[in-house]
Design a protein around this motif. Sequence first.
Motif, mmCIF file in Angstrom:
data_model
loop_
_atom_site.group_PDB
_atom_site.id
_atom_site.type_symbol
_atom_site.label_atom_id
_atom_site.label_comp_id
_atom_site.label_asym_id
_atom_site.label_seq_id
_atom_site.Cartn_x
_atom_site.Cartn_y
_atom_site.Cartn_z
ATOM 1 N N ARG A 42 0.825 -1.217 0.000
ATOM 2 C CA ARG A 42 0.000 0.000 0.000
ATOM 3 C C ARG A 42 0.851 1.255 0.000
ATOM 4 O O ARG A 42 0.516 2.249 -0.639
ATOM 5 C CB ARG A 42 -0.917 -0.004 1.236
ATOM 6 C CG ARG A 42 -1.979 1.091 1.217
ATOM 7 C CD ARG A 42 -2.857 0.996 2.443
ATOM 8 N NE ARG A 42 -2.169 1.434 3.651
ATOM 9 C CZ ARG A 42 -2.702 1.369 4.873
ATOM 10 N NH1 ARG A 42 -3.901 0.817 5.031
ATOM 11 N NH2 ARG A 42 -2.040 1.804 5.920
ATOM 12 N N ASP A 43 1.988 1.210 0.701
ATOM 13 C CA ASP A 43 2.815 2.404 0.875
ATOM 14 C C ASP A 43 4.247 2.231 0.402
ATOM 15 O O ASP A 43 5.097 3.081 0.688
ATOM 16 C CB ASP A 43 2.847 2.804 2.358
ATOM 17 C CG ASP A 43 1.466 3.142 2.899
ATOM 18 O OD1 ASP A 43 0.773 3.954 2.258
ATOM 19 O OD2 ASP A 43 1.091 2.581 3.942
ATOM 20 N N SER A 44 4.545 1.166 -0.319
ATOM 21 C CA SER A 44 5.936 0.910 -0.690
ATOM 22 C C SER A 44 6.009 0.035 -1.930
ATOM 23 O O SER A 44 5.020 -0.590 -2.336
ATOM 24 C CB SER A 44 6.675 0.217 0.463
ATOM 25 O OG SER A 44 6.086 -1.045 0.726
ATOM 26 N N GLY A 112 11.165 2.050 -2.625
ATOM 27 C CA GLY A 112 10.502 3.331 -2.437
ATOM 28 C C GLY A 112 9.426 3.240 -1.370
ATOM 29 O O GLY A 112 8.773 2.199 -1.213
ATOM 30 N N ILE A 113 9.250 4.325 -0.625
ATOM 31 C CA ILE A 113 8.245 4.376 0.437
ATOM 32 C C ILE A 113 7.726 5.806 0.546
ATOM 33 O O ILE A 113 8.445 6.769 0.249
ATOM 34 C CB ILE A 113 8.854 3.903 1.777
ATOM 35 C CG1 ILE A 113 7.802 3.872 2.875
ATOM 36 C CG2 ILE A 113 10.021 4.794 2.195
ATOM 37 C CD1 ILE A 113 8.293 3.221 4.154
ATOM 38 N N ILE A 182 8.817 -2.020 6.539
ATOM 39 C CA ILE A 182 8.964 -0.582 6.750
ATOM 40 C C ILE A 182 9.623 -0.296 8.102
ATOM 41 O O ILE A 182 10.488 0.581 8.221
ATOM 42 C CB ILE A 182 7.600 0.117 6.642
ATOM 43 C CG1 ILE A 182 7.093 0.061 5.193
ATOM 44 C CG2 ILE A 182 7.690 1.569 7.107
ATOM 45 C CD1 ILE A 182 5.679 0.563 5.010
ATOM 46 N N GLU A 183 9.252 -1.060 9.114
ATOM 47 C CA GLU A 183 9.876 -0.883 10.430
ATOM 48 C C GLU A 183 11.367 -1.205 10.362
ATOM 49 O O GLU A 183 12.194 -0.485 10.929
ATOM 50 C CB GLU A 183 9.195 -1.770 11.464
ATOM 51 C CG GLU A 183 9.788 -1.595 12.863
ATOM 52 C CD GLU A 183 9.050 -2.390 13.920
ATOM 53 O OE1 GLU A 183 9.488 -2.362 15.089
ATOM 54 O OE2 GLU A 183 8.040 -3.048 13.577
ATOM 55 N N ALA A 184 11.721 -2.274 9.648
ATOM 56 C CA ALA A 184 13.131 -2.643 9.514
ATOM 57 C C ALA A 184 13.902 -1.581 8.747
ATOM 58 O O ALA A 184 15.049 -1.252 9.094
ATOM 59 C CB ALA A 184 13.250 -4.001 8.821
#
Length: 315
Positions: A42-44, A112-113, A182-184
Amino acid sequence: MGHRQRRELNLEFLERIPTVYSSLVQLDPGHLGLARIEVRGRDSFIVRIRTGARSIWTSVPEVDWIGYSIPITWKGDYLLNGMSATRNTVFKLDGAHEFDVVAESRDFITFGIRRSVLSRMISCLIGRNFAISVDTYRQLHVPEAHRERLLGILFKPLAWAPSNGSEATFGRLPRSVEVAMIEAIADWTIEADQLNYSETVNRKSELRIVRDSLRKIREADCSLLTIADLCRMAGVGKSRLHQAFSDIYGMSPGAYLYRLRLTSIREKLVSEEAPPRSVKDVAIQHGFLSSGQFARAYKNMFGELPSQAFRVRHK
């Protein structure tokens, strides 16, 4: 691999990456050999790309995206905005600026994010508000272990793309996998900011000249443009224009325009959506008035006659 599949440029993946504009121009003779694996959440997004013949990938990202690009293997120089990669390089990307990658026999990963999403995740990890501001592209020289850790983070979600032996695979990331990734990435970014790394200074004036020239090329028909047109757009003389293209692309502006025209012709010859009426028509439209000269130039670059590519696609 069948002849038809080998001749396709296979560039539709560029349409899925969040960019305002993307293009791939082949620079040297040989097989482009484009293959890629990509996954989207959704975001990356993550895309791993392999190419053969030396080429330029130009991308104008959407402004609210940021990310990293990691060269894995390549032959000769690997240039991003004129910065030469080493085995410890991680390029930091920012959607506020366009970028070019020039390389031969390359294998690289780009991640990409959304800027706001990464900012929120970093804020959660450090316990205070944090906003990622607009930045220029940076070349990070990180320790090998840190670079390998980033590659490991990105390789794992790429496994969600189908493993079917195809040159082009695409997969969707489950939300739980995307959030963990994303957290990593956020944790890696925090640690990278605390490391001592060297940063290559961008050739800002050369980049401006090339960017102004490329903007003119995108707005106009590349087959009609001259070096004088590019000089007027960039506001520089021929020698300064030549120096800028040499520094950023490793070639003259005339050589770049010539290869751009050939690549554009190839895209049209293998197009299913808008095929040309004939090889001769598309050659003339791109400034090749001599059929013999055009056929030789095309075969030298792509290893087959233009009539062969056209017949295979449209028979």
